[in-house]
Design an enzyme around this catalytic site. Sequence first.
Site, short mmCIF file in Angstrom:
data_model
loop_
_atom_site.label_atom_id
_atom_site.label_comp_id
_atom_site.label_asym_id
_atom_site.label_seq_id
_atom_site.Cartn_x
_atom_site.Cartn_y
_atom_site.Cartn_z
N LEU A 34 1.28 -1.09 0.01
CA LEU A 34 0.05 0.21 0.07
C LEU A 34 0.82 1.33 -0.30
O LEU A 34 2.11 1.45 0.78
CB LEU A 34 -0.86 0.23 0.89
CG LEU A 34 -1.86 -1.28 1.31
CD1 LEU A 34 -3.10 -0.87 2.56
CD2 LEU A 34 -2.56 -1.33 0.76
N HIS A 38 -3.31 4.23 -2.04
CA HIS A 38 -4.34 3.38 -1.84
C HIS A 38 -4.94 3.96 -0.81
O HIS A 38 -6.38 4.06 -0.31
CB HIS A 38 -3.11 2.06 -1.85
CG HIS A 38 -3.50 1.25 -2.00
ND1 HIS A 38 -2.05 1.52 -2.73
CD2 HIS A 38 -3.62 0.37 -3.06
CE1 HIS A 38 -1.83 0.24 -3.28
NE2 HIS A 38 -2.66 0.10 -4.32
N GLN A 149 -7.98 5.78 -10.62
CA GLN A 149 -7.55 6.09 -12.14
C GLN A 149 -6.18 5.68 -12.52
O GLN A 149 -6.27 5.55 -14.18
CB GLN A 149 -7.95 7.70 -12.17
CG GLN A 149 -7.42 8.52 -13.66
CD GLN A 149 -8.08 9.78 -13.72
OE1 GLN A 149 -8.09 10.62 -13.28
NE2 GLN A 149 -7.70 10.34 -14.63
N ASP A 151 -5.71 3.42 -13.02
CA ASP A 151 -6.17 1.54 -13.51
C ASP A 151 -7.44 2.18 -14.01
O ASP A 151 -8.53 1.48 -14.38
CB ASP A 151 -6.01 0.70 -12.60
CG ASP A 151 -4.95 0.25 -11.72
OD1 ASP A 151 -4.10 -0.17 -12.96
OD2 ASP A 151 -4.56 0.51 -10.28
N SER A 187 3.08 0.71 -6.66
CA SER A 187 2.90 -0.49 -5.86
C SER A 187 4.30 -1.02 -6.23
O SER A 187 5.45 -1.20 -6.16
CB SER A 187 2.78 -2.28 -5.74
OG SER A 187 1.30 -1.61 -5.20
N ARG A 188 4.84 -0.73 -7.96
CA ARG A 188 6.08 -1.25 -8.44
C ARG A 188 7.50 -0.07 -8.56
O ARG A 188 7.99 -0.75 -8.89
CB ARG A 188 5.39 -1.77 -9.79
CG ARG A 188 4.71 -2.78 -10.64
CD ARG A 188 4.09 -3.09 -11.63
NE ARG A 188 3.90 -4.96 -11.14
CZ ARG A 188 2.59 -5.28 -11.41
NH1 ARG A 188 1.92 -4.12 -11.40
NH2 ARG A 188 1.90 -6.20 -11.43
#
Length: 285
Positions: A34, A38, A149, A151, A187-188
Amino acid sequence: MTNVVESVAEMRAIVAAARKSGKTIGFVPTMGALHNGHLELMKEARKACDAVIVSIFVNPTQFGPNEDYDAYPRTWQEDLQACKSVGVDAVFHPQAEEMYPAGWGTWVDVNGVTDKLCGKPRPGHFRGVATVVTKLLNIVQADKAFFGQKDAQQVVVLKKLVRDLNMLTEINMVPIVREADGLAKSSRNVYLNPKERQAALVLYQSLCSAREMVAAGEHNCQAIRTAVLRQLKSEPLASVDYAEIYSFPELKDIEKLNQDVLLAVAVRFGATRLIDNMILIPKHS
């Protein structure tokens, strides 16, 4: 107090108790790791609903055979503290065997909006997303669910899913949360080395350039797309997966910017694939 729930049965019992006491339920599905993006979803859920449930589940069915399921960051203790910090009522943290028990074999396919953007290079990805979200919504029975947004295609897919299957949950899209220098929180991002992290700024810069073109009166979608691709490719560490423009939220091909459109980009920096987008609003003369 934040309840940690690992079984479907216990989650349903908590939901039933909330419903019995007349509470509305807000739901934030996540895969953990997170970040502030998030947390913003959780805060929006808290504003809109009486009870907030967050799921933390790295969903194996949305990863392809050569993708990063095993390497995907799992930071459970930090994630739990983050949920507690914003007053989440319950965290649903099932194991894969709980969500996909022996003998499981039912899939949900959403057609018409999944064959482009991230769906094209990742066949099966949105089938996994649609399936797990259907399961989660059936378990949590939320009044409202909150997605970022960043995604945007996923949001379109899930809105269609809910509409097509006559589900009662309202899907809400929350604006992208960015770092101070513009990089969308993801997260990446932790996979990036310092040089890649700096190079990744070209994502937001190219989107901002497109927004400036539209503000100056440009309505030709292909001209905008070409300029974005040129800027992305000017970064030596960037390997472009796509830069596309579609009508929003329909995700239909469009030539002239005569309605809101989604400009979406996906770029690899080393082994890390990042996505970003911006909704462009035409300038009316």
